[in-house]
Write an enzyme that holds these catalytic residues in place. Structure first.
Site, PDB file in Angstrom:
ATOM      1  CG  HIS A  22      28.273  78.468  38.477  1.00 40.01           C
ATOM      2  ND1 HIS A  22      28.077  78.739  39.810  1.00 40.01           N
ATOM      3  CD2 HIS A  22      28.863  77.251  38.433  1.00 40.01           C
ATOM      4  CE1 HIS A  22      28.534  77.735  40.540  1.00 40.01           C
ATOM      5  NE2 HIS A  22      29.024  76.821  39.717  1.00 40.01           N
ATOM      6  CG  ASP A 118      27.620  81.924  41.333  1.00 36.03           C
ATOM      7  OD1 ASP A 118      27.690  81.296  42.401  1.00 36.03           O
ATOM      8  OD2 ASP A 118      27.580  81.371  40.217  1.00 36.03           O
TER       9      ASP A 118
END
Length: 467
Positions: A22, A118
């Site tokens: 990520h 995110d």
């Protein structure tokens, strides 16, 4: 400042979920925003920042931290994953508020104008709204996978999925149950993670932007469908610039790593191998193969006609067959970590045997490397479906009733790509996708236009005067 960078006139915080897969795409996207005139600050947890190594000077993006409630060790110190995520939501949102307040009051910096969060951390949007900032959700998985989870969230896919059911969704090819993310066809696996994936959609309708690390040409139909739901833009592939448009000088790696690569040994070894003679094997930073699967993979590599470079993390080394390293020393090299992009870009690599994580899949696409797909969990089975049947740039290893890919099927897939007739078509398709990924991020390409649109919107509403 890199060539082409502009004086920053607005400030974005980029909040990444604390995992290598990520952090990498969000950091790379941050570099592109900086190049186009924004001040960008990457935000992750204190625990993960203590393990990050700055592996090069390829990024000037500053790093700030918040707390997940487990500053000394992160998730491994939590009672379970559910307790971790609940604590992260509670403590993370509070410490993100504190960070925004500190940056806004700084006499030498830039007030924050936007939070790019995110999608795994939907409370990032809540913090953004609290301060009246622009909010942008960032999906680090494919549009196809995002669409599948959305349909589950809306209960348009009923669980449990029947083993004989054919799943038909707008913008996607017909999917069999085993093509779905593992949380769906193996219901009850990792329930807290599954809840987190569905929580991505809990407030996304309030986001000002929804961004995805893919590019339009790769997933046209489903991108068009998602764009009817949200202000949706594709901005990928988010990989270092020197492998694509080369606008960021010396940008050859992501810049941060949770593992120390053994690049010297890797590159010395691979430099001595003939063109397209090496199978590169890696299952990423999180996948733990069973002992049985590890040994089948080892025998498949040993039995193939190709050289192999295999990344086996230290925690996995004990699963290798006895005497395997000695018996294969003339054709293979096993390392604990390496620079994957540098290896994939090498002319000696003929194919990539991969778990089909989205970052790995995009890197292979971007560099035109055919794939042998061995998906293990989460989104990887859906990515493998696309690799084999939609993009037609790889083969998926069959599995038996235990879910194990046996050595002979692994060997057959390798040899078909490296030496077979079908491999020639796969290599042509891989070359085509390499050109298309480059075009997407080149000036005026689909992703580049979308990033420009996003940057212009931030600059238009910005009240910042970076001091």
């Amino acid at each position: 400042m890199e060539k082409g960078k502009k004086t920053p006139r607005a400030h974005c915080l980029v909040l990444a979920y604390p995992a290598q897969g990520h952090i990498n795409p969000m950091l790379q996207f941050s570099k592109r925003l900086e190049l186009k005139g924004l001040q960008v600050t990457l935000v992750t947890t204190r625990a993960i920042s203590n393990t990050i190594q700055r592996v090069s000077s390829s990024t000037s993006i500053p790093l700030e931290t918040i707390s997940d409630g487990y500053d000394e060790g992160g998730r491994i110190h939590a009672e379970n994953i559910q307790a971790y995520l609940e604590r992260f939501w509670q403590v993370g949102s509070k410490t993100l508020v504190n960070l925004v307040e500190r940056l806004n009051s700084s006499v030498s910096g830039c007030p924050v104008d936007c939070i790019i969060y995110d999608a795994f951390l939907p409370w990032g949007l809540d913090v953004s709204k609290k301060f009246g900032l622009v909010s942008a959700a960032f999906f680090t998985q494919s549009c196809a996978v995002d669409s599948i989870y959305y349909h589950v969230h809306k209960e348009l896919i009923k669980l449990p999925v029947s083993k004989s059911e054919l799943i038909l969704l707008p913008g996607l090819p017909p999917l069999e149950p085993q093509d779905l993310p593992s949380f769906l066809y193996k219901e009850g696996s990792y329930p807290a993670f599954f809840d987190m994936l569905l929580d991505q959609y809990s407030n996304i309708d309030k986001a000002d932007w929804v961004l995805c690390n893919t590019f339009y040409e790769l997933e046209k139909e489903v991108v068009d469908w998602l764009a009817k739901l949200w202000p949706f833009r594709t901005i990928g592939p988010s990989i270092p610039s020197m492998y694509l448009d080369r606008r960021l000088e010396n940008d050859r790696d992501y810049g941060f790593s949770l593992f120390e690569p053994n690049n010297y040994a890797c590159m010395n070894w691979i430099n001595d191998r003939p063109k397209e003679s090496v199978v590169y094997v890696s299952f990423g930073s999180l996948i733990d193969l069973s002992i049985e699967q590890m040994q089948e993979l080892a025998w498949g590599l040993k039995g193939s006609n190709s050289y192999f470079l295999w990344v086996v993390r230290e925690s996995e080394e004990a699963k290798l067959p006895e005497n395997f390293l000695e018996e294969t020393s003339n054709k293979g090299l096993v390392v604990t970590w390496c620079s994957q992009l540098e290896v994939l870009a090498h002319e000696a690599v003929g194919c990539f045997l991969t778990h089909c994580g989205w970052n790995s899949s995009l890197e292979a696409l971007s560099l035109g490397v055919p794939m042998v797909a061995m998906p293990q969990r989460t989104d990887q089975s859906t990515n493998a479906k696309y690799i084999m049947d939609v993009w037609k740039m790889g083969l998926k290893t069959p599995v038996d009733e235990k879910g194990i890919a046996r050595w002979k099927s692994i060997q057959n897939c390798i040899e078909e790509i490296m030496e077979g007739e079908k491999g020639k078509e796969i290599k042509r398709n891989a070359s085509k996708w390499r050109q298309m990924t480059k075009q997407a991020v080149d000036a005026g390409g689909s992703s580049d236009k979308n990033i420009d649109e996003f940057v212009d919107a931030i600059l238009h509403i910005s009240s910042s005067n970076c001091r």
